[in-house]
Design a protein around this motif. Structure first.
Motif, mmCIF file in Angstrom:
data_model
loop_
_atom_site.group_PDB
_atom_site.id
_atom_site.type_symbol
_atom_site.label_atom_id
_atom_site.label_comp_id
_atom_site.label_asym_id
_atom_site.label_seq_id
_atom_site.Cartn_x
_atom_site.Cartn_y
_atom_site.Cartn_z
ATOM 1 N N GLU A 26 0.755 -1.289 0.005
ATOM 2 C CA GLU A 26 0.092 0.019 -0.046
ATOM 3 C C GLU A 26 0.924 1.284 0.079
ATOM 4 O OE1 GLU A 26 -3.466 -2.057 2.648
ATOM 5 O OE2 GLU A 26 -2.605 -0.321 3.309
ATOM 6 N N ASN A 27 1.892 1.148 0.699
ATOM 7 C CA ASN A 27 2.795 2.420 0.842
ATOM 8 C C ASN A 27 3.577 2.666 -0.275
ATOM 9 O OD1 ASN A 27 4.477 4.411 1.793
ATOM 10 N ND2 ASN A 27 4.805 3.542 3.706
ATOM 11 N N THR A 28 3.076 3.678 -1.060
ATOM 12 C CA THR A 28 3.982 3.987 -2.285
ATOM 13 C C THR A 28 5.422 4.602 -2.202
ATOM 14 O OG1 THR A 28 2.819 6.212 -2.088
ATOM 15 C CG2 THR A 28 1.820 4.499 -3.672
ATOM 16 N N ALA A 29 5.805 5.018 -0.764
ATOM 17 C CA ALA A 29 7.192 5.283 -0.663
ATOM 18 C C ALA A 29 7.947 4.081 -0.294
ATOM 19 C CB ALA A 29 7.106 5.957 0.858
ATOM 20 N N PHE A 30 7.549 2.744 -0.453
ATOM 21 C CA PHE A 30 8.656 1.633 -0.449
ATOM 22 C C PHE A 30 9.448 1.761 -1.825
ATOM 23 C CE2 PHE A 30 7.065 0.064 3.101
ATOM 24 C CZ PHE A 30 6.172 -0.507 3.284
ATOM 25 N N ASP A 31 10.455 1.474 -1.645
ATOM 26 C CA ASP A 31 11.433 1.529 -2.834
ATOM 27 C C ASP A 31 12.468 0.147 -3.024
ATOM 28 O OD1 ASP A 31 13.781 4.050 -1.619
ATOM 29 O OD2 ASP A 31 12.919 2.164 -0.933
ATOM 30 N N TYR A 32 12.393 -0.536 -2.300
ATOM 31 C CA TYR A 32 13.066 -1.823 -2.372
ATOM 32 C C TYR A 32 12.060 -3.065 -2.027
ATOM 33 C CZ TYR A 32 16.600 -5.003 -0.798
ATOM 34 O OH TYR A 32 17.759 -6.281 -0.815
ATOM 35 N N PHE A 33 12.016 -4.062 -2.834
ATOM 36 C CA PHE A 33 11.322 -5.186 -2.748
ATOM 37 C C PHE A 33 12.120 -6.528 -2.807
ATOM 38 C CE2 PHE A 33 7.409 -2.473 -2.948
ATOM 39 C CZ PHE A 33 7.873 -1.354 -3.457
ATOM 40 N N ILE A 50 14.126 -6.198 -6.009
ATOM 41 C CA ILE A 50 14.063 -5.306 -7.226
ATOM 42 C C ILE A 50 13.830 -4.045 -6.786
ATOM 43 C CG2 ILE A 50 11.445 -5.717 -7.464
ATOM 44 C CD1 ILE A 50 11.683 -5.749 -10.428
ATOM 45 N N ARG A 51 14.038 -3.004 -7.763
ATOM 46 C CA ARG A 51 13.600 -1.668 -7.234
ATOM 47 C C ARG A 51 12.447 -1.386 -8.298
ATOM 48 N NH1 ARG A 51 16.228 0.358 -3.053
ATOM 49 N NH2 ARG A 51 18.140 -0.840 -2.501
ATOM 50 N N PRO A 52 11.842 -0.317 -7.868
ATOM 51 C CA PRO A 52 10.774 0.233 -8.575
ATOM 52 C C PRO A 52 10.840 0.622 -10.065
ATOM 53 C CG PRO A 52 10.644 1.557 -6.941
ATOM 54 C CD PRO A 52 11.622 0.929 -6.542
ATOM 55 N N ASP A 53 12.108 0.987 -10.114
ATOM 56 C CA ASP A 53 12.468 1.772 -11.562
ATOM 57 C C ASP A 53 12.728 0.787 -12.676
ATOM 58 O OD1 ASP A 53 16.073 2.172 -11.082
ATOM 59 O OD2 ASP A 53 14.468 0.664 -10.222
ATOM 60 N N VAL A 54 12.273 -0.403 -12.381
ATOM 61 C CA VAL A 54 12.305 -1.614 -13.518
ATOM 62 C C VAL A 54 11.057 -2.521 -13.339
ATOM 63 C CG1 VAL A 54 14.883 -1.699 -13.752
ATOM 64 C CG2 VAL A 54 13.916 -3.276 -12.051
ATOM 65 N N ASN A 67 4.769 -4.397 -10.877
ATOM 66 C CA ASN A 67 3.605 -3.503 -11.353
ATOM 67 C C ASN A 67 3.354 -2.358 -10.340
ATOM 68 O OD1 ASN A 67 1.178 -2.261 -12.316
ATOM 69 N ND2 ASN A 67 0.420 -3.956 -13.075
ATOM 70 N N LYS A 68 4.039 -1.245 -10.958
ATOM 71 C CA LYS A 68 4.218 -0.188 -9.847
ATOM 72 C C LYS A 68 2.607 0.463 -9.689
ATOM 73 C CE LYS A 68 6.619 3.960 -8.940
ATOM 74 N NZ LYS A 68 7.750 5.000 -9.386
ATOM 75 N N SER A 69 1.913 0.530 -10.878
ATOM 76 C CA SER A 69 0.740 1.269 -10.878
ATOM 77 C C SER A 69 -0.228 0.282 -10.086
ATOM 78 C CB SER A 69 0.233 1.431 -12.280
ATOM 79 O OG SER A 69 -0.041 0.261 -12.870
ATOM 80 N N ALA A 70 -0.188 -0.890 -10.107
ATOM 81 C CA ALA A 70 -1.182 -1.818 -9.366
ATOM 82 C C ALA A 70 -0.550 -2.044 -7.830
ATOM 83 C CB ALA A 70 -1.337 -3.200 -10.188
ATOM 84 N N LYS A 71 0.673 -1.488 -7.527
ATOM 85 C CA LYS A 71 1.082 -1.769 -6.354
ATOM 86 C C LYS A 71 1.600 -3.239 -5.970
ATOM 87 C CE LYS A 71 -1.018 1.481 -4.416
ATOM 88 N NZ LYS A 71 -1.747 2.334 -3.188
#
Lengths: 117, 113
Positions: A26-33, A50-54, A67-71
């Motif tokens: 839910e948190n769009t501030a997350f940047d490392y998965f 993965i990081r959200p730029d790929v 899928n960044k848009s779908a979180k």
């Protein structure tokens, strides 16, 4: 907003099949998965991250789709092997140099994967 | 072997007692994180220390406390133990304060009878 939801809770796959585990955040501030793999009696170990730029990252038989848009993000294990039988955790964190960023991982509930020979 | 060492591996104690779990991070890692893993709660973040200072607090009970010493090892103290405190307690470490890979130890399994 800090939650990471993981599904399914358990998964049985035949040897050679594809295992797919899904996570949503839910948190769009997350940047490392990252995805962690845990065998019984052991601590979690980093499998792939993965990081959200790929949108996709592949390492051997393991692929993260993001899928960044779908979180949402998912782990695909191709050609699953009995040795892959373990518990898999997705996680998310907010890193970087910003104040309040601690890099603490928020984990999903885990998926127990059994690969049948 | 992740390089993170936790002791003891197993601990059985009674309700109301106090225990101390110890963690030695990987060489060169300044951040230590403590997590609790129970069957119904998954991996829950408890607390983080960075270079001796508390940096973040999660779902840590007031009966629990932790510290990181000058040699960077950390201890998690659990007091007035209850049956529900039975769990696996993991320590993890990383080099920096926020970014970087988190390496986990093999955990300390606490059983409260």
């Amino acid at each position: 907003q800090q939650q990471v939801k993981q599904s399914p809770q358990s998964l049985i796959v035949q040897k050679g099949g594809i295992s797919i585990i899904n996570c949503a955040y839910e948190n769009t501030a997350f940047d490392y998965f990252p995805w962690y793999q845990q065998f019984p009696g052991k601590g979690p170990a980093l499998l792939i991250a993965i990081r959200p730029d790929v949108s996709e990252k592949k390492e051997g038989r393991f692929t993260i789709s993001f899928n960044k848009s779908a979180k949402q993000f998912s782990l695909h294990i191709m050609d699953s092997q009995p040795g892959d039988s373990a518990t898999y955790f997705c996680a998310a964190s907010k890193g970087g140099a910003g104040s309040g960023n601690t890099g603490k991982l928020i984990f999903g509930q885990g998926t127990t994967l059994q690969v049948k020979p | 072997d992740s390089g993170v060492t936790q002791t003891p591996k197993h601990l059985i104690t009674a309700t109301g007692q106090r225990v101390t779990l110890r963690c030695s991070p990987r060489s060169g890692d300044l951040s230590v994180y403590w997590y609790q893993q129970s069957l119904d709660q998954g991996l829950q973040f408890l607390i983080q220390y960075y270079n001796g200072e508390e940096r973040a607090k999660g779902n840590i009970l007031e009966r629990f406390s932790a510290q990181q010493f000058p040699d960077l090892h950390s201890e998690l103290n659990l007091s007035s133990l209850e049956l529900g405190d039975s769990a696996l307690y993991f320590c993890a470490s990383k080099k920096g304060a926020n970014t970087g890979e988190l390496f986990f130890g093999e955990g300390s399994r606490l059983t409260v009878l």
